[in-house]
Design an enzyme around this catalytic site. Structure first.
Site, mmCIF file in Angstrom:
data_model
loop_
_atom_site.group_PDB
_atom_site.id
_atom_site.type_symbol
_atom_site.label_atom_id
_atom_site.label_comp_id
_atom_site.label_asym_id
_atom_site.label_seq_id
_atom_site.Cartn_x
_atom_site.Cartn_y
_atom_site.Cartn_z
ATOM 1 N N HIS A 195 30.743 -23.863 3.131
ATOM 2 C CA HIS A 195 29.549 -24.718 3.063
ATOM 3 C C HIS A 195 28.304 -23.843 2.957
ATOM 4 O O HIS A 195 27.453 -24.056 2.088
ATOM 5 C CB HIS A 195 29.478 -25.621 4.301
ATOM 6 C CG HIS A 195 28.155 -26.288 4.502
ATOM 7 N ND1 HIS A 195 27.708 -27.316 3.690
ATOM 8 C CD2 HIS A 195 27.156 -26.070 5.389
ATOM 9 C CE1 HIS A 195 26.496 -27.688 4.085
ATOM 10 N NE2 HIS A 195 26.139 -26.944 5.114
ATOM 11 N N ASP A 224 10.356 -18.930 -25.539
ATOM 12 C CA ASP A 224 11.654 -18.906 -24.846
ATOM 13 C C ASP A 224 11.591 -17.796 -23.804
ATOM 14 O O ASP A 224 10.547 -17.180 -23.609
ATOM 15 C CB ASP A 224 12.798 -18.632 -25.849
ATOM 16 C CG ASP A 224 14.129 -19.178 -25.338
ATOM 17 O OD1 ASP A 224 14.484 -18.876 -24.184
ATOM 18 O OD2 ASP A 224 14.804 -19.924 -26.070
ATOM 19 N N TRP A 231 29.106 -17.443 6.739
ATOM 20 C CA TRP A 231 28.476 -16.982 5.496
ATOM 21 C C TRP A 231 27.839 -15.609 5.674
ATOM 22 O O TRP A 231 27.563 -14.922 4.702
ATOM 23 C CB TRP A 231 27.451 -17.987 4.978
ATOM 24 C CG TRP A 231 26.062 -17.823 5.526
ATOM 25 C CD1 TRP A 231 25.587 -18.327 6.694
ATOM 26 C CD2 TRP A 231 24.979 -17.098 4.935
ATOM 27 N NE1 TRP A 231 24.283 -17.945 6.869
ATOM 28 C CE2 TRP A 231 23.878 -17.202 5.803
ATOM 29 C CE3 TRP A 231 24.815 -16.368 3.751
ATOM 30 C CZ2 TRP A 231 22.644 -16.598 5.541
ATOM 31 C CZ3 TRP A 231 23.583 -15.779 3.508
ATOM 32 C CH2 TRP A 231 22.520 -15.902 4.394
ATOM 33 N N SER A 282 24.636 -12.006 -11.539
ATOM 34 C CA SER A 282 23.971 -13.135 -12.194
ATOM 35 C C SER A 282 22.506 -13.230 -11.748
ATOM 36 O O SER A 282 21.596 -13.369 -12.584
ATOM 37 C CB SER A 282 24.714 -14.428 -11.855
ATOM 38 O OG SER A 282 23.930 -15.538 -12.137
ATOM 39 N N SER A 283 22.259 -13.136 -10.441
ATOM 40 C CA SER A 283 20.888 -13.230 -9.929
ATOM 41 C C SER A 283 20.027 -12.093 -10.444
ATOM 42 O O SER A 283 18.868 -12.291 -10.795
ATOM 43 C CB SER A 283 20.865 -13.167 -8.410
ATOM 44 O OG SER A 283 21.530 -14.257 -7.883
ATOM 45 N N HIS A 338 17.231 -11.255 5.179
ATOM 46 C CA HIS A 338 15.948 -11.893 5.433
ATOM 47 C C HIS A 338 15.110 -12.101 4.175
ATOM 48 O O HIS A 338 14.628 -13.205 3.957
ATOM 49 C CB HIS A 338 15.149 -11.252 6.568
ATOM 50 C CG HIS A 338 14.183 -12.263 7.090
ATOM 51 N ND1 HIS A 338 14.561 -13.275 7.935
ATOM 52 C CD2 HIS A 338 12.914 -12.509 6.769
ATOM 53 C CE1 HIS A 338 13.550 -14.079 8.128
ATOM 54 N NE2 HIS A 338 12.525 -13.636 7.426
ATOM 55 N N GLU A 380 16.346 -12.634 1.446
ATOM 56 C CA GLU A 380 17.090 -13.720 0.800
ATOM 57 C C GLU A 380 16.597 -15.097 1.245
ATOM 58 O O GLU A 380 16.450 -16.004 0.430
ATOM 59 C CB GLU A 380 18.587 -13.568 1.106
ATOM 60 C CG GLU A 380 19.457 -14.783 0.816
ATOM 61 C CD GLU A 380 19.619 -15.085 -0.654
ATOM 62 O OE1 GLU A 380 19.292 -14.220 -1.487
ATOM 63 O OE2 GLU A 380 20.057 -16.215 -0.971
ATOM 64 N N TYR A 429 13.672 -15.896 2.076
ATOM 65 C CA TYR A 429 12.397 -16.181 1.413
ATOM 66 C C TYR A 429 12.587 -16.430 -0.069
ATOM 67 O O TYR A 429 11.812 -17.168 -0.679
ATOM 68 C CB TYR A 429 11.393 -15.050 1.676
ATOM 69 C CG TYR A 429 10.973 -15.034 3.127
ATOM 70 C CD1 TYR A 429 10.903 -16.234 3.828
ATOM 71 C CD2 TYR A 429 10.676 -13.873 3.801
ATOM 72 C CE1 TYR A 429 10.558 -16.259 5.159
ATOM 73 C CE2 TYR A 429 10.322 -13.896 5.132
ATOM 74 C CZ TYR A 429 10.265 -15.083 5.809
ATOM 75 O OH TYR A 429 9.920 -15.109 7.128
ATOM 76 N N SER A 464 2.952 -26.924 -4.525
ATOM 77 C CA SER A 464 1.540 -26.785 -4.872
ATOM 78 C C SER A 464 1.211 -27.604 -6.117
ATOM 79 O O SER A 464 0.195 -28.303 -6.168
ATOM 80 C CB SER A 464 1.199 -25.321 -5.122
ATOM 81 O OG SER A 464 1.522 -24.554 -3.998
ATOM 82 N N HIS A 517 15.288 -9.326 13.601
ATOM 83 C CA HIS A 517 15.121 -10.476 14.500
ATOM 84 C C HIS A 517 16.336 -11.397 14.457
ATOM 85 O O HIS A 517 16.450 -12.305 15.259
ATOM 86 C CB HIS A 517 13.816 -11.250 14.205
ATOM 87 C CG HIS A 517 13.779 -11.928 12.883
ATOM 88 N ND1 HIS A 517 12.621 -12.137 12.187
ATOM 89 C CD2 HIS A 517 14.752 -12.463 12.121
ATOM 90 C CE1 HIS A 517 12.888 -12.767 11.059
ATOM 91 N NE2 HIS A 517 14.169 -12.978 10.999
ATOM 92 N N HIS A 518 17.257 -11.158 13.504
ATOM 93 C CA HIS A 518 18.513 -11.916 13.482
ATOM 94 C C HIS A 518 19.514 -11.340 14.465
ATOM 95 O O HIS A 518 20.576 -11.913 14.661
ATOM 96 C CB HIS A 518 19.124 -11.884 12.079
ATOM 97 C CG HIS A 518 18.299 -12.584 11.053
ATOM 98 N ND1 HIS A 518 18.464 -13.914 10.754
ATOM 99 C CD2 HIS A 518 17.273 -12.167 10.276
ATOM 100 C CE1 HIS A 518 17.597 -14.268 9.825
ATOM 101 N NE2 HIS A 518 16.856 -13.233 9.514
ATOM 102 N N THR A 552 1.908 -18.094 6.065
ATOM 103 C CA THR A 552 2.530 -19.410 5.908
ATOM 104 C C THR A 552 1.555 -20.501 6.339
ATOM 105 O O THR A 552 1.443 -21.545 5.694
ATOM 106 C CB THR A 552 3.830 -19.498 6.726
ATOM 107 O OG1 THR A 552 4.568 -18.296 6.515
ATOM 108 C CG2 THR A 552 4.671 -20.669 6.294
ATOM 109 N N LYS A 590 -0.904 -21.272 3.672
ATOM 110 C CA LYS A 590 -0.386 -22.170 2.640
ATOM 111 C C LYS A 590 -0.426 -23.610 3.104
ATOM 112 O O LYS A 590 -0.866 -24.503 2.372
ATOM 113 C CB LYS A 590 1.047 -21.773 2.261
ATOM 114 C CG LYS A 590 1.178 -20.341 1.805
ATOM 115 C CD LYS A 590 2.440 -20.089 1.039
ATOM 116 C CE LYS A 590 2.389 -20.707 -0.315
ATOM 117 N NZ LYS A 590 1.459 -20.035 -1.212
ATOM 118 N N ARG A 613 27.113 -22.616 18.014
ATOM 119 C CA ARG A 613 27.394 -22.982 16.627
ATOM 120 C C ARG A 613 28.762 -22.472 16.206
ATOM 121 O O ARG A 613 29.369 -21.660 16.902
ATOM 122 C CB ARG A 613 26.299 -22.441 15.704
ATOM 123 C CG ARG A 613 26.216 -20.938 15.663
ATOM 124 C CD ARG A 613 24.989 -20.446 14.910
ATOM 125 N NE ARG A 613 25.171 -20.473 13.473
ATOM 126 C CZ ARG A 613 24.610 -19.587 12.625
ATOM 127 N NH1 ARG A 613 23.834 -18.627 13.088
ATOM 128 N NH2 ARG A 613 24.805 -19.668 11.333
#
Lengths: 174, 535
Positions: B78, B107, B143, B171-172, B255, B257, B259, B270, B304-305, B330, B333, B452
């Site tokens: 998931h 293009d 994950w 790919s990315s 991290h 990732e 963002y 926006s 921080h993770h 943030t 924004k 979890r």
């Protein structure tokens, strides 16, 4: 044409960052060495301390663990001892290969709390090499250590842990 | 000004080829955009079905419908599918469709690479999903695939997982190189960097993040591969490696990732807010600088993770303060969005509803993030449902809502037809209510200590979990309404005008071309150095 140059530059960043991922491995080890984090202890060092230094007594506890699927018996003579900082001590560890096959083992040390690791000096340790034991064989090896009198006062107990790993496959050629 | 100028070269054929080969060989940015979007739409239902299995298992305490082993596979896949198969491809699809149209380019810069970067993606997920049919089952280590759970203790299918992550990364990276090159080299004359639409800006920065961190992820899985098959010991203590090193390498990627999954959303929201407020965006340049600072900060907050792995106090403090610093850009924004709406002539069409819900609910997710940033408090919250609530608030009513809003906002431009507004609003209200029903109670059970990634839980969490499951089922079903609305629009929609929205006047080049956008747009660059006549 700017486009080809751009693509080339971006590819360079990509490969550079792939390399950086691997560079994190030695960087991490260097960082841990400098800071003494992670309970990592450095190789054999011999240090003698001046008797006049401010020594004190503290406790050292010994923890022996077997990694998964490691059938050996692995014990220290006593689980704990009270010591004076700045003096040499010795603790015996006994390894027994309980299986019917010859095996090679490697013990990995770790000191806890991690802050104390850089004050813990082992002058002689079985963890500097691998142990080869024939089926049913038993061996007793001492660890010689000395604790730096500079160790912070709030640390009253240091734990020296060993985890024993089965490395027969990696060292089978020896 | 109509920017669509049909050229009439004799041997130049216009419009797409017919049949499946159109999609297989296409180099058209609009076709590839649609492919990406449909791919992520399908994966949304695949990953969503796994979420439904998870919530059905957690409907009541005790073992319900699946084995703990299969539950672990569901949780892992998931996460992987929603991150790499839904949010990321959807944003790349939107980038493909909108960036050339927003900067006045015909293009993407590298159209063949574009085709390749899409078509290896179904292959990657084919490989990942095929592991369900293999001996040992699919990946089951979460994950975040922490070693040694993902190396020594992993099922044999982990090798397929590594291969699949490599392909997703490739790919990315190819997609990002394409996007950066397009933005830097193909802007219409007169479109300076500080005149670019915010969606383009957000993607430029996101693409740089991607090429900086996807290779690090590739490095991490390569080290895993070598540990598993080639006898190295990067992450194995027996050979002098360190499992904690894995967490550092992973989160150095991880991290930035997260963002990558939110910055394009900032751009989309926006645009939508300025359109339906009938005002230009408030504080354009501060928006650009805010996105850039969030991106830069993302490289120095990763640990921080992992506050609980045993870091020195200096490390905890550094990562705690640097993480809290992110709240500042943030916040800039969020206040800019509110200021844009302030005294605007607001109307509440479906895209605007989703965008406003984004601002409100993403802020809730941001605030729970601040709570998690407090290192001593994190020792209590770590690996509880509070963390699950936090990242689902930023990813579902955050990233996913922004994608849904973008689809409703640009769908008339893509298809030439309006979607059903009543259905759209029904979809919004059902999603809004059910998303909160699903994720809000998770805060409470998390703070009370529910861990979890466990298929069972203690009795005192039973009532909240039942509410969460009901909310999740409702949210899952509401997305079928979304699919129905998109299909209804494509087949039975009423024709849309070129401008589509009343407030879209002068809000970007995409609104100056016909609806549906012709197969080839801006074959001659619009000249933006002259005063505009369309607004």
């Amino acid at each position: 044409m700017g486009q080809t140059k751009n693509v080339f530059r971006l590819l360079l960043i990509t490969f550079g960052m792939f390399g950086f991922g691997f560079a994190l491995v030695p960087l991490y080890d260097i960082f841990c060495d400098i800071t003494g984090l992670n309970g990592k202890v450095t190789g054999p060092t011999y240090t003698s301390y001046n008797e006049e230094l401010d020594t004190r007594s503290m406790k050292v506890t010994f923890v022996t663990l077997n990694n998964k699927n490691m059938p050996w018996s692995f014990k220290s003579d006593s689980p704990q001892m009270t010591i004076e900082t700045g003096k040499d001590y010795l603790m015996n560890f006994t390894f027994t290969n309980t299986t019917a096959e010859p095996m090679v083992a490697q013990a990995i040390p770790s000191v806890s709390p991690g802050r104390g690791a850089k004050y813990f000096h082992k002058t002689e340790c079985f963890c500097f090499e691998q142990q080869y034991l024939a089926a049913g064989e038993s061996i007793t090896i001492p660890v010689k250590f000395i604790i730096d009198p500079e160790i912070p006062r709030d640390i009253s107990t240091l734990a020296l842990g060993y985890t024993l790993f089965d490395v027969t496959e990696q060292f089978a050629y020896k | 000004m109509s920017a669509v100028i049909e050229s009439h070269h004799g041997d130049h054929h216009h419009g797409p080829a017919k049949g499946f080969s159109r999609w297989l060989y296409t180099t058209n940015h609009k076709d590839i955009g649609s492919l990406y979007l449909w791919f992520s739409f399908i994966m949304l239902f695949v990953g969503g079905a796994m979420a439904m299995v998870i919530r059905a298992e957690l409907f009541e305490p005790g073992s319900q419908i699946v084995s703990p082993e299969f539950y672990n596979q569901m949780v892992t896949n998931h996460g992987l599918i929603m991150v790499f198969g839904v949010i990321m491809p959807a944003f790349v699809g939107l980038a493909n469709w909108m960036i050339p149209m927003q900067i006045g380019a015909p293009d993407m810069a590298l159209p063949r690479l574009n085709n390749l970067s899409f078509w290896i993606l179904p292959a990657a997920f084919g490989v990942l999903l095929s592991t369900f049919l293999m001996e040992g089952g699919a990946p089951n280590f979460g994950w975040t695939f922490y070693a040694p759970l993902s190396t020594e203790y992993a099922p044999p299918t982990v090798t397929f997982f590594i291969f699949s992550v490599h392909i997703m990364g490739a790919s990315s990276i190819m997609g990002s190189i394409n996007i950066i090159t397009t933005i830097l080299n193909m802007r219409a004359p007169g479109m300076t960097l500080m005149k670019m639409p915010l969606f383009v800006w957000s993607w430029l920065i996101t693409a740089y993040l991607l090429i900086a961190v996807m290779p690090v992820l590739a490095g991490a899985v390569t080290m895993m591969l070598m540990d598993i098959h080639f006898g190295t010991s990067f992450f194995s203590a027996a050979g002098g490696g360190d499992p904690v090193l894995f967490q550092h390498v992973f989160w150095f990627f991880g991290h930035p990732e997260v963002y990558i999954m939110i910055l394009p959303a900032f751009g989309i929201v926006s645009h939508i807010i300025e359109t339906f407020s009938r005002k230009p965006i408030f504080g354009y340049s501060s928006m650009v600088y805010a996105i850039a600072s969030i991106a830069l900060l993302s490289f120095v907050v990763w640990a921080h993770h992992m506050f609980t792995v045993g870091m020195p106090i200096a490390g905890e403090l550094f990562f705690m303060y640097s993480t809290m610093l992110i709240a500042i850009p943030t916040g800039v924004k969020v206040f800019n969005w509110l200021s844009t709406m302030f005294r605007g002539s607001l109307t509440f069409e479906t895209p605007m509803l989703f965008a406003i819900a984004f601002v409100a609910l993403f802020t809730i997710g941001g605030l729970s993030g601040l709570m998690l940033a407090i290192a001593p408090a994190d020792f209590q919250y770590h690996d509880t449902y509070f963390v699950v609530a936090h990242f689902h608030y930023v990813l579902v009513p955050g990233a996913l809502f922004s994608i849904v809003a973008a689809v409703y906002y640009w769908l008339p431009k893509w298809t030439g037809y309006m979607y059903d507004e009543v259905l759209g609003k029904t979809h919004f209200w059902l999603s809004f209510i059910s998303v909160n029903l699903t994720f809000f109670p998770m805060h409470f059970v998390g703070l009370a200590g529910m861990p979890r990634r466990i298929p069972d839980y203690a009795m005192q969490f039973a009532d909240y979990n039942m509410i969460v499951s009901v909310g999740a089922f409702l949210f899952g079903l509401s997305q079928l309404l979304f699919l129905f609305n998109v299909l209804k629009c494509v087949y039975y929609g009423k024709s849309a005008t070129a401008e589509v929205w009343e407030g879209a006047k002068g809000k970007g080049l995409e609104w100056t071309v016909d609806s549906p956008a012709p197969y080839h747009t801006f074959e001659t660059s619009p000249d933006l150095t002259k005063p505009q006549t369309n607004s």
